[in-house]
Enzyme design. Structure first.
Site, mmCIF file in Angstrom:
data_model
loop_
_atom_site.group_PDB
_atom_site.id
_atom_site.type_symbol
_atom_site.label_atom_id
_atom_site.label_comp_id
_atom_site.label_asym_id
_atom_site.label_seq_id
_atom_site.Cartn_x
_atom_site.Cartn_y
_atom_site.Cartn_z
ATOM 1 N N LYS A 79 -17.088 3.892 37.129
ATOM 2 C CA LYS A 79 -16.924 2.466 37.596
ATOM 3 C C LYS A 79 -15.739 1.964 36.761
ATOM 4 C CE LYS A 79 -20.085 -1.695 37.604
ATOM 5 N NZ LYS A 79 -21.379 -2.130 37.153
ATOM 6 N N SER A 157 -23.902 -4.327 40.832
ATOM 7 C CA SER A 157 -22.499 -4.382 40.919
ATOM 8 C C SER A 157 -21.743 -3.230 41.121
ATOM 9 C CB SER A 157 -22.025 -5.348 39.590
ATOM 10 O OG SER A 157 -22.145 -4.451 38.451
ATOM 11 N N SER A 181 -27.616 -3.198 38.089
ATOM 12 C CA SER A 181 -26.446 -2.841 38.852
ATOM 13 C C SER A 181 -26.227 -1.416 39.217
ATOM 14 C CB SER A 181 -25.216 -3.171 38.024
ATOM 15 O OG SER A 181 -25.253 -4.654 38.109
#
Length: 454
Positions: A79, A157, A181
């Protein structure tokens, strides 16, 4: 060509037998990214040449007959929150694009590299990780693999993380989970995701959302994949999972809050999964958890996330707020009204809340809980883009169940529980903090039942 959706042990075995090479796997992942219509919204940066060099190095070590690290030569995405030496940590934003590159790798990246992982790129995300939907107005929003024709969200997310795995652009992905997330995109995209007890994986070199709640976890194709990656991230020696015996396993099923607003698809898939588990010997006992109904009121001022995000962003917002996603900046600004007294009270309330939940589990003689990861299937993207009100209410709905476990300081798996070809639905197995090994071992046993019934 894409990287086929196999668990990591399939690839490590194939590499050990010489059936494939690390370079071949990496090229498949990079080729998938080069031709996918979603790649531009999935990655903020691809490490093409660096990934090839890492794969070639793994192949040379293997050819020399040297002992191989647990992730040697496997293409993994990370990420856009993790520091990599020489790379800007963008966090899915425009605000940080001109920042200085990181001078060193985050602890997570160091451990992945030491374990032999080939880092193929940095994945897109909700800006600064502040939403469970995955929308990003700066870099685009990758579409859910289940229904791209209609256009549905991947969840967030860690949106790009999920799509990088589902579309064969990586064998697995590393995300963060502050309120769901990792688990939300896993559930919506038909993957397995694990949120560890937060303190198990160091967040040094990870751009924070809420240091109190932030945790780092994997998105992958199986519980065994998640267990392997989790061991690497936690600095532990990977070991084969030993699935628990299901006969007599007692799981609590909260009836408070977690089914509110559930759609027919999620309700039916979850009920069918519970029936299959019961038939396999699992004892599922329904319980009330009054503390769950209190959490929205406890967090009415924005909670730890707003308070701690405001502390990090305050100066940046004052000078560059126009460059933020307004749906992110408005929620960060909620933290500006919280006082030190509010924060200290929140710390105390949390401890009482955790004790209350633990007491309910003890009364039920259950160490773990199950519930739907999220109560609805992947929502359509267009209505969320068009309406702030729809965005806000949907975001709260998707975050609701996973957030319970973050506030609990717990650990949790999201397991696919839908029929192949149907809309993805996640079943969450969760426990209070420190029970990570139990959740993973129990999850492996549940996974076998859920997969073998079709």
């Amino acid at each position: 060509m894409t990287l086929p959706a196999h668990p990591l042990h399939h690839w490590t075995d194939a590499l050990a037998r010489g059936v494939t090479s690390s370079r071949a796997l990496t090229e498949q992942a990079l080729e998938a990214a080069s031709v996918s219509s979603q790649a531009g919204a999935t990655f903020t940066r691809l490490h093409v040449e660096r990934a090839r060099a890492s794969a070639d190095a793994a192949d040379r070590l293997r050819d020399a007959g040297l002992p191989m690290a647990p992730l040697a030569g496997l293409p993994i995405s990370i990420k856009d929150l993790f520091d990599e030496a020489g790379e800007v940590t963008g966090a899915g934003s425009r605000v940080l694009m001109g920042s200085s590159p990181a001078v060193s790798d985050s602890a997570v990246v160091q451990r992945l590299r030491a374990a032999g992982a080939v880092i193929v790129g940095r994945t897109n995300m909700t800006e600064f990780a502040y939403s469970g939907l995955g929308l990003n107005p700066h870099h685009g929003t990758p579409l859910n693999p289940w229904d791209r024709a209609t256009g549905r969200i991947p969840g967030g997310s860690s949106s790009g993380a999920a799509v990088s795995v589902s579309d064969g652009m990586s064998a697995a992905a590393i995300g963060t989970d502050t309120g769901g997330s990792v688990r939300i995109p896993s559930a919506l995209c038909g993957l397995t995701g694990f949120k560890p007890t937060a303190r198990r994986v160091p967040t040094t070199g990870v751009l924070p959302l809420s240091p109190t709640l932030d945790s780092v976890g994997p998105l992958a194709h199986s519980v065994a994949c998640c267990a392997l990656l989790d061991a690497v991230l936690a600095g532990e020696q990977p070991a084969p999972l030993r699935p628990l015996q299901l006969a007599g396993l007692r799981l609590a099923l909260p009836r408070t809050l977690v089914f509110d607003g559930a759609d027919a698809t999620v309700s039916a898939a979850f009920a069918a999964a519970c029936t299959a588990l019961s038939q396999a010997g699992v004892q599922i006992v329904e319980i009330d958890v009054p503390a769950f109904a209190e959490l929205a009121h406890i967090n009415r001022g924005g909670g730890f996330i707003a308070a701690e995000a405001w502390a990090w962003h305050a100066a940046l917002l004052e000078s560059r707020e126009a460059e933020y996603d307004p749906r992110v900046s408005v929620r960060i600004r909620r933290g500006s009204s919280l006082t030190a007294a509010d924060y200290l009270e929140l710390l105390a309330v949390r401890q009482r809340w955790i004790s209350s939940v633990a007491h309910r589990l003890a009364e039920a003689n259950a160490s773990m809980m199950i519930m739907p990861t999220v109560p609805v299937v992947a929502p359509l993207l267009a209505p969320l883009q068009a309406s702030d009100e729809t965005y806000g209410s949907t975001n709260l709905l998707l975050l609701r169940n996973p957030t319970l476990i973050n506030f609990l300081d717990g650990c949790a798996l999201s397991l696919p529980c839908h029929r192949p070809g149907d809309a993805p639905v996640g079943l969450m197995l969760a426990a209070p903090g420190g029970r990570d090994a139990d959740v993973l071992c129990a999850g492996a046993a549940l996974e076998a039942v859920l997969r073998n019934r079709f």
